[in-house]
Structure formats: structure tokens, C-alpha cells
Design an enzyme around this catalytic site. Structure first.
Site, PDB file in Angstrom:
ATOM      1  N   THR A  73      -1.242   5.924   1.905  1.00 51.23           N
ATOM      2  CA  THR A  73      -2.672   4.837   2.192  1.00 51.23           C
ATOM      3  C   THR A  73      -2.614   3.386   3.034  1.00 51.23           C
ATOM      4  OG1 THR A  73      -2.718   5.530   0.148  1.00 51.23           O
ATOM      5  CG2 THR A  73      -4.059   2.966   0.975  1.00 51.23           C
ATOM      6  N   ARG A 105      -5.680   6.892  -7.068  1.00 49.51           N
ATOM      7  CA  ARG A 105      -4.846   7.410  -7.892  1.00 49.51           C
ATOM      8  C   ARG A 105      -5.668   8.695  -9.106  1.00 49.51           C
ATOM      9  NH1 ARG A 105      -0.122   7.782  -3.835  1.00 49.51           N
ATOM     10  NH2 ARG A 105       0.135  10.398  -3.709  1.00 49.51           N
ATOM     11  N   LEU A 132       0.175  -1.292   0.310  1.00 52.83           N
ATOM     12  CA  LEU A 132      -0.028   0.293  -0.299  1.00 52.83           C
ATOM     13  C   LEU A 132       0.952   1.035  -0.159  1.00 52.83           C
ATOM     14  CD1 LEU A 132      -2.597  -1.132   2.738  1.00 52.83           C
ATOM     15  CD2 LEU A 132      -2.842  -1.440  -0.057  1.00 52.83           C
ATOM     16  N   ASP A 133       0.671   2.093  -0.851  1.00 55.36           N
ATOM     17  CA  ASP A 133       0.940   3.944  -0.380  1.00 55.36           C
ATOM     18  C   ASP A 133       1.617   4.211   1.007  1.00 55.36           C
ATOM     19  OD1 ASP A 133       0.792   3.617  -3.344  1.00 55.36           O
ATOM     20  OD2 ASP A 133      -0.575   4.884  -3.339  1.00 55.36           O
ATOM     21  N   LYS A 134       2.396   4.899   1.053  1.00 57.47           N
ATOM     22  CA  LYS A 134       3.259   5.211   2.896  1.00 57.47           C
ATOM     23  C   LYS A 134       1.864   5.430   3.401  1.00 57.47           C
ATOM     24  CE  LYS A 134       6.005   7.539   5.046  1.00 57.47           C
ATOM     25  NZ  LYS A 134       7.819   8.555   5.210  1.00 57.47           N
TER      26      LYS A 134
END
Length: 321
Positions: free
Chosen positions: A140, A246, A136-138
Site C-alpha cells: 500500500t 481490504r 501501511l501494508d508493504k
């Protein structure tokens, strides 16, 4: 700094290949990474694409030293949703990177897992990414699974590769995508304008498929057909490209609230105020559902968590518009 000369015989070849041939101390993958990081120049011009045709002359490669330090265990609290001998499922907080990387060398999920799982963590992901099957993105939040054994790692990786995983995210967006539900099917790859960003491409890149459904609309004008100020959107992933949701929602004209990279344009002033009051300092995106078949036991597993406080507070405030 490393200086590499491209000969006339190499002109026209792929640049990353030509540079790798002339600088055998650097792998082609390393050269590609350095190009993306803006570390390769031809004369006064920064090289932006490894697939570009090589030109004769001198290329300068500024290669920062590779960190060889192994990640260390850190006693970081984890919200564990499930754990057995083969895998662990956690609710990752926003602000925690999945694994060490430049700018996030410590405090990552890997550091926390090394402490929590001790010696029981799959090594397939490599020294820097033990147990990590997906990311997961940092910034998110949400549900992630990590492998504790090599068998589980291989099985989970196969499920992700086959897109045989249930993954649903909750997003708060500027405006609302139209129509209210549908499928976004594009190709996503590095933006030619900014190599640090991803973009929808007409050709190249990789297939990216997202199903979305608008679950709620906030600040709906009285005028029929007018766009709302914001919306809650559920997104189901069929592929897992970098920044997929996104990029996809931004391509529909409804970027995530708080997104500093893809949130082009500004939400209404009242929405900006509510974002600040909720303390949201990230993209409003939460990985709410993760479902899969246990790669070792065959048991069907499904996990669902609510968005964290910043998103919940913002949504509650938006509902009052």
C-alpha cells in the site's frame, strides 16, 4: 525442536498459557506467535489457536532462531513531505515494508529513516522499529509519519490510540459497494480458516469502523441498477486494524483490484487486461490523506498525495470503459 509435555493437571487451561508454564524459556507472546506461524504440533495435528484448551500429551514446538541483527541504515531515496526536529512525514512507495520482518529484512522504511535521520530517530518502537508509530501494508502506498524524538512518538501514539487522526484512502474496487456511501462497523480478527488472513468476526476480534463513499463508477451497464465493473472508493478510517479497508470492502462484495489475499472472485476480463496494462501488481490502495495536530508544537498539519502511476493509469483506463 522443543518437546513439551502437558500434564493432566493442565488439561482444559488455555493452551498458550499451559505451554508457557511448561517451557519457561519461551514467553507466552513468543508461543502465540509460533502458533500463528504453524510451528506448534500436537501429535500429527498442527495447533491453530493459542486460546484452545490444552490437551494432555506431547507438544512439539519448532522455534526458528530469533534474528538479533539490528537494522542498518540504507541510502534509499525518500519522498519527504514534511520534516522538523520531532517528526518526518513521507510518501511511502508501494513495495516498501514499514520495518524489517521475515521476508523483508532490508529495504524497509526503517532502513531508509536510519540513513536519512542519522541518530535522530525515536527509540520507543524498539530496535527493529525505531520511529514507527503506525504502518501501511508493504504494497500500500501513501502518507506515513514517523517520530524522530521520544516526545513526538508518545504524542503521536496517543493520537492514534484516541483515533484523533484524519486518514483517508483511495481504493479501486471490483464492482462498487452498495449503498454508494455509508459506514462499515464490524469486528476484525484472525480468520479461523487461515491464520495469515484477517476476517470479519461475529464475536471476538477488535472493533473496526470505516466510512466509505463511491467517488466514481466505471463500466456501468445500460441496465438500471446493474453493478459497474469497477469503482473508485474513498475510505476514511476511524480505527486502524490490520488490513481493515481490504477486509471491509471485500465484506461488501467489492474487494480491491489486484488484491491477492482478499480479492475473491475475478474482475471482468476487460478489467483484468487493464490491470495488466497498467502494471498493477498489488492491491489498488493508496493512503491519500493524513492529518493530525503536531504533538510538540500544536500546529494542525494535513498532507495529501495523489495515487502513484500504476493506480492513476488504471483509473484513467477504467474511465474509458
Amino acid at each position: 525442536m522443543l518437546e513439551v509435555v502437558i500434564t493432566t493437571a493442565q488439561v482444559g487451561a488455555r493452551l498458550d498459557k499451559a505451554l508457557a508454564e511448561s517451557a519457561p524459556e519461551l514467553s507466552r507472546a513468543r508461543i502465540q506467535a509460533l502458533i500463528e506461524a504453524g510451528c506448534v504440533h500436537h501429535g500429527d495435528r498442527r495447533v491453530t489457536s493459542g486460546s484452545a484448551k490444552a490437551m494432555a500429551g506431547l507438544y512439539a514446538i519448532v522455534a526458528p532462531p530469533i534474528s538479533t541483527a539490528d537494522p542498518l541504515p540504507e541510502a534509499i531515496p525518500l519522498t519527504v513531505l514534511y520534516e522538523d526536529a520531532d517528526l518526518i512525514v513521507i510518501d511511502k512507495p508501494a513495495g516498501m515494508a514499514a520495518h524489517p520482518a521475515p521476508g523483508s529484512e532490508t529495504g524497509t522504511l526503517v532502513n531508509a529513516l536510519l540513513h536519512h535521520c542519522a541518530t535522530s530517530l525515536s527509540g520507543i518502537g524498539g530496535v527493529a522499529r525505531p520511529g514507527i508509530v503506525h504502518r501501511l501494508d508493504k504494497h500500500t502506498s501513501g502518507v506515513m509519519v514517523a517520530a524522530k524524538t521520544d516526545r513526538a512518538h508518545a504524542g503521536l501514539s496517543a493520537l492514534f490510540a484516541a483515533h484523533d487522526i484524519e486518514r483517508t484512502y483511495i481504493a479501486l474496487t471490483r464492482g462498487a459497494p452498495s449503498p454508494e456511501w455509508g459506514r462499515i462497523e464490524t469486528r476484525i480478527g484472525r480468520s479461523s480458516a487461515d491464520r495469515k488472513k484477517m476476517a470479519v468476526l461475529k464475536s471476538g476480534g477488535r472493533e473496526a469502523i470505516t466510512d466509505y463513499r463511491v467517488q466514481a463508477r466505471f463500466g456501468v451497464p445500460a441496465k438500471a441498477g446493474a453493478a459497474p465493473m469497477a469503482a473508485r472508493v474513498a475510505c476514511t478510517l476511524h480505527t486502524g486494524r490490520t488490513h481493515q479497508i481490504r477486509v471491509h470492502l471485500a465484506s461488501k462484495g467489492s474487494p480491491l483490484l489486484g488484491d491477492p489475499v482478499y480479492g475473491s472472485g475475478s474482475p471482468a476480463a476487460v478489467v483484468r487486461t487493464l490491470i495488466a496494462e497498467a502494471g498493477l501488481t498489488r492491491q489498488a490502495l493508496h493512503a491519500a490523506v493524513l492529518g493530525f495536530v503536531h504533538p510538540v508544537t500544536g500546529e494542525a498539519l494535513r498532507f495529501e498525495t495523489e495515487p502513484p502511476a500504476d493506480m492513476q493509469q488504471l483509473e484513467a483506463a477504467l474511465a474509458g470503459l
